[in-house]
Design a protein around this motif. Structure first.
Motif, mmCIF file in Angstrom:
data_model
loop_
_atom_site.group_PDB
_atom_site.id
_atom_site.type_symbol
_atom_site.label_atom_id
_atom_site.label_comp_id
_atom_site.label_asym_id
_atom_site.label_seq_id
_atom_site.Cartn_x
_atom_site.Cartn_y
_atom_site.Cartn_z
ATOM 1 N N ALA A 119 -94.489 7.483 88.260
ATOM 2 C CA ALA A 119 -94.152 8.600 87.376
ATOM 3 C C ALA A 119 -93.595 9.778 88.172
ATOM 4 O O ALA A 119 -92.663 10.454 87.729
ATOM 5 N N ILE A 120 -94.154 10.030 89.351
ATOM 6 C CA ILE A 120 -93.637 11.107 90.203
ATOM 7 C C ILE A 120 -92.197 10.815 90.591
ATOM 8 O O ILE A 120 -91.317 11.679 90.481
ATOM 9 N N ALA A 121 -91.922 9.585 91.034
ATOM 10 C CA ALA A 121 -90.569 9.208 91.445
ATOM 11 C C ALA A 121 -89.596 9.304 90.270
ATOM 12 O O ALA A 121 -88.473 9.819 90.409
ATOM 13 N N ALA A 122 -90.021 8.832 89.098
ATOM 14 C CA ALA A 122 -89.137 8.869 87.930
ATOM 15 C C ALA A 122 -88.849 10.305 87.500
ATOM 16 O O ALA A 122 -87.709 10.639 87.132
ATOM 17 N N THR A 123 -89.856 11.153 87.545
ATOM 18 C CA THR A 123 -89.674 12.544 87.137
ATOM 19 C C THR A 123 -88.787 13.291 88.119
ATOM 20 O O THR A 123 -87.929 14.088 87.720
ATOM 21 N N VAL A 124 -88.968 13.037 89.411
ATOM 22 C CA VAL A 124 -88.089 13.646 90.418
ATOM 23 C C VAL A 124 -86.649 13.195 90.192
ATOM 24 O O VAL A 124 -85.706 14.004 90.229
ATOM 25 N N GLY A 125 -86.446 11.896 89.973
ATOM 26 C CA GLY A 125 -85.093 11.394 89.742
ATOM 27 C C GLY A 125 -84.448 12.036 88.528
ATOM 28 O O GLY A 125 -83.258 12.410 88.566
ATOM 29 N N MET A 126 -85.208 12.188 87.453
ATOM 30 C CA MET A 126 -84.695 12.848 86.246
ATOM 31 C C MET A 126 -84.298 14.288 86.544
ATOM 32 O O MET A 126 -83.252 14.771 86.099
ATOM 33 N N ALA A 127 -85.135 14.977 87.329
ATOM 34 C CA ALA A 127 -84.840 16.374 87.669
ATOM 35 C C ALA A 127 -83.572 16.496 88.500
ATOM 36 O O ALA A 127 -82.773 17.417 88.305
ATOM 37 N N LEU A 128 -83.348 15.557 89.413
ATOM 38 C CA LEU A 128 -82.159 15.607 90.251
ATOM 39 C C LEU A 128 -80.892 15.295 89.472
ATOM 40 O O LEU A 128 -79.840 15.911 89.686
ATOM 41 N N ARG A 129 -80.975 14.346 88.548
ATOM 42 C CA ARG A 129 -79.788 13.904 87.812
ATOM 43 C C ARG A 129 -79.432 14.836 86.660
ATOM 44 O O ARG A 129 -78.273 14.871 86.226
ATOM 45 N N GLU A 130 -80.417 15.581 86.140
ATOM 46 C CA GLU A 130 -80.184 16.384 84.940
ATOM 47 C C GLU A 130 -80.527 17.851 85.194
ATOM 48 O O GLU A 130 -81.282 18.471 84.435
ATOM 49 N N GLN A 131 -79.950 18.402 86.250
ATOM 50 C CA GLN A 131 -80.297 19.774 86.615
ATOM 51 C C GLN A 131 -79.953 20.776 85.523
ATOM 52 O O GLN A 131 -80.714 21.720 85.274
ATOM 53 N N ALA A 132 -78.840 20.588 84.850
ATOM 54 C CA ALA A 132 -78.454 21.528 83.794
ATOM 55 C C ALA A 132 -79.459 21.508 82.650
ATOM 56 O O ALA A 132 -79.778 22.557 82.064
ATOM 57 N N ARG A 133 -79.979 20.338 82.338
ATOM 58 C CA ARG A 133 -80.945 20.215 81.245
ATOM 59 C C ARG A 133 -82.207 21.030 81.517
ATOM 60 O O ARG A 133 -82.817 21.590 80.591
ATOM 61 N N PHE A 134 -82.594 21.108 82.785
ATOM 62 C CA PHE A 134 -83.858 21.766 83.120
ATOM 63 C C PHE A 134 -83.692 23.228 83.544
ATOM 64 O O PHE A 134 -84.670 23.878 83.904
ATOM 65 N N ALA A 135 -82.452 23.741 83.462
ATOM 66 C CA ALA A 135 -82.230 25.148 83.821
ATOM 67 C C ALA A 135 -83.083 26.099 82.982
ATOM 68 O O ALA A 135 -83.642 27.076 83.516
ATOM 69 N N PRO A 136 -83.262 25.871 81.666
ATOM 70 C CA PRO A 136 -84.119 26.781 80.894
ATOM 71 C C PRO A 136 -85.577 26.772 81.362
ATOM 72 O O PRO A 136 -86.242 27.814 81.329
#
Length: 413
Positions: A365-382
């Motif tokens: 889960a840590i690896a998957a969440t990190v990967g999501m954060a790296l690939r979708e930086q614009a999504r997590f800007a808020p």
């Protein structure tokens, strides 16, 4: 008829006591030292960092704990030795005419055990950082390091000093609601909730930040950078779990760099029995590309800030224990914090609102969440923006200073 001019009020005398002064009192001590309405002095153990504007007296233990002392009682004996050494400094101060109005202290090592013998009338404010438990906190949390009956008995005995500290002080301070909640019920009304605060004017997002790795590569905001920071790289702060997540993070994100900053010592818990330190032990266990995983040891504060400012995914894992400043500092710098779903992390991070939460032990889960954060930086800007606002609203250093000022300036408790 002429009136006699009134004498100006005497400066309020504040004495800080902390084995590693300034410790948690850095901001409030520096603030008071700049105000002529206060006379500020500090006591710390020999070798403590001190502060430039605060005269700091040091104490030295006259001996170590006896090897013959029962190991359950050694922390208490150490507390007596620290209290005795500090008392000598307190009595010397008293002999020279310095009588504090307020004493603000971290009593965890026993420094203020005998402060009432020197200054019975001073208002004593204790920093109550942690009250030990044999279950439902750090002890026994990690099944990889199961607690024994001997461990639990030793931990229970450690609270003898904590109880004396709570009984002796006029008021105590805890930095988070969860840490406060660990203390016994009869003392809850005696404990104020004040976090010492984060300097949000210095620790803030910077789109122009850069961080140069030892190999010369320059990292900037927007780059796929994963960060992990701890005073020491150790299990209490989830280092073993993070390291075991690295192979998947590296495989799934071939362009990323992973930067770990922290020493090779131990702040909490024990060293590994079969390696010099936890870094060496985990490097021998996991197969990773060391050209993309950068171990920096401890770094200067300005570089630390820059590292947080270029981070795309900041991993903070901890046992249910004392909350690290680094998590709050990372949020203040605009990091997307991927934190463990443990207290007191969840007191600050609300999943999907100002950060992300993962199971402490779930490397996938840590690896998957990190990967999501790296690939979708614009999504997590808020989420990053709301993290900054959360720290400004609830953990800014100005609020911490104001909280301590209320305790210091109060005429009655």
């Amino acid at each position: 008829m002429t009136s006699t001019p009134a004498h100006p009020p005497r400066a309020r005398r504040v004495l800080f006591v902390h084995q590693n002064f300034p410790g948690q009192f850095k901001r409030i001590a520096a603030h008071l030292a700049r105000d002529p309405a206060y006379e500020v002095l500090a006591i710390g153990k020999e070798g403590c960092p001190g502060l430039p504007d605060v005269r700091t007296l040091s104490y030295k233990l006259h001996r170590a704990q006896s090897k013959e002392t029962h190991h359950y009682a050694r922390p208490f004996e150490a507390g007596i030795l620290h209290g005795q050494a500090c008392l000598r400094v307190l009595l010397a101060l008293k002999e020279k005419g310095f009588v504090p109005d307020v004493i603000i202290a971290h009593p965890g090592w026993g420094d203020t055990m005998f402060v009432r013998e020197a200054f019975p009338d001073a208002r004593l404010v204790h920093f109550s950082e942690f009250y030990y438990h044999t279950a439902h906190a750090d002890v026994g949390f990690d099944p990889e390091f199961p607690s024994t009956i001997d461990d639990r008995a030793r931990v229970r005995a450690k609270n003898a000093l904590q109880l004396l500290n709570l009984e002796a002080c006029d008021i105590a301070v805890a930095p988070t609601r969860w840490q406060k909640s660990l203390h016994p019920g009869p003392y809850q009304d005696k404990i104020a909730l004040i976090h010492e605060g984060i300097d949000t004017s210095y620790l803030r997002p910077d789109p122009d930040a850069s961080f140069t790795l030892p190999n010369g590569k320059v990292l900037r905001p927007g780059d796929p950078v994963v960060t992990y920071v701890s005073r020491n790289l150790e299990p209490y702060r989830g280092f073993h779990t993070f390291m075991r997540a690295l192979p998947a993070i590296l495989a799934d994100n071939p362009g990323c760099d992973i930067v770990l900053a922290g020493g090779a010592g131990v702040s909490y818990g024990a060293r590994p029995a079969d390696a010099a330190n936890w870094r060496d032990k985990l490097l021998a266990e996991v197969d990773i590309d060391t050209s993309r995983v950068h171990f920096l040891d401890r770094i200067a504060y300005a570089r630390y800030r820059a590292l947080l400012q270029v981070s795309a995914a900041h991993v903070y894992l901890t046992y249910p224990f004392v909350l690290s400043w680094s998590m709050l500092e990372a949020m203040a710098c605009g990091c997307l914090v991927i934190g463990s779903d443990t207290a007191p992390v969840t007191e600050v991070i609300r999943a999907g609102e100002n950060g992300l939460l993962v199971d402490f032990f779930d490397t996938a889960a840590i690896a998957a969440t990190v990967g999501m954060a790296l690939r979708e930086q614009a999504r997590f800007a808020p989420l990053r923006a709301r993290a900054v606002e959360a720290i400004k609203a609830g953990y800014a250093v100005e609020e911490g200073i104001a909280g301590y000022r209320r305790l210091i300036d109060a005429q009655t408790l």
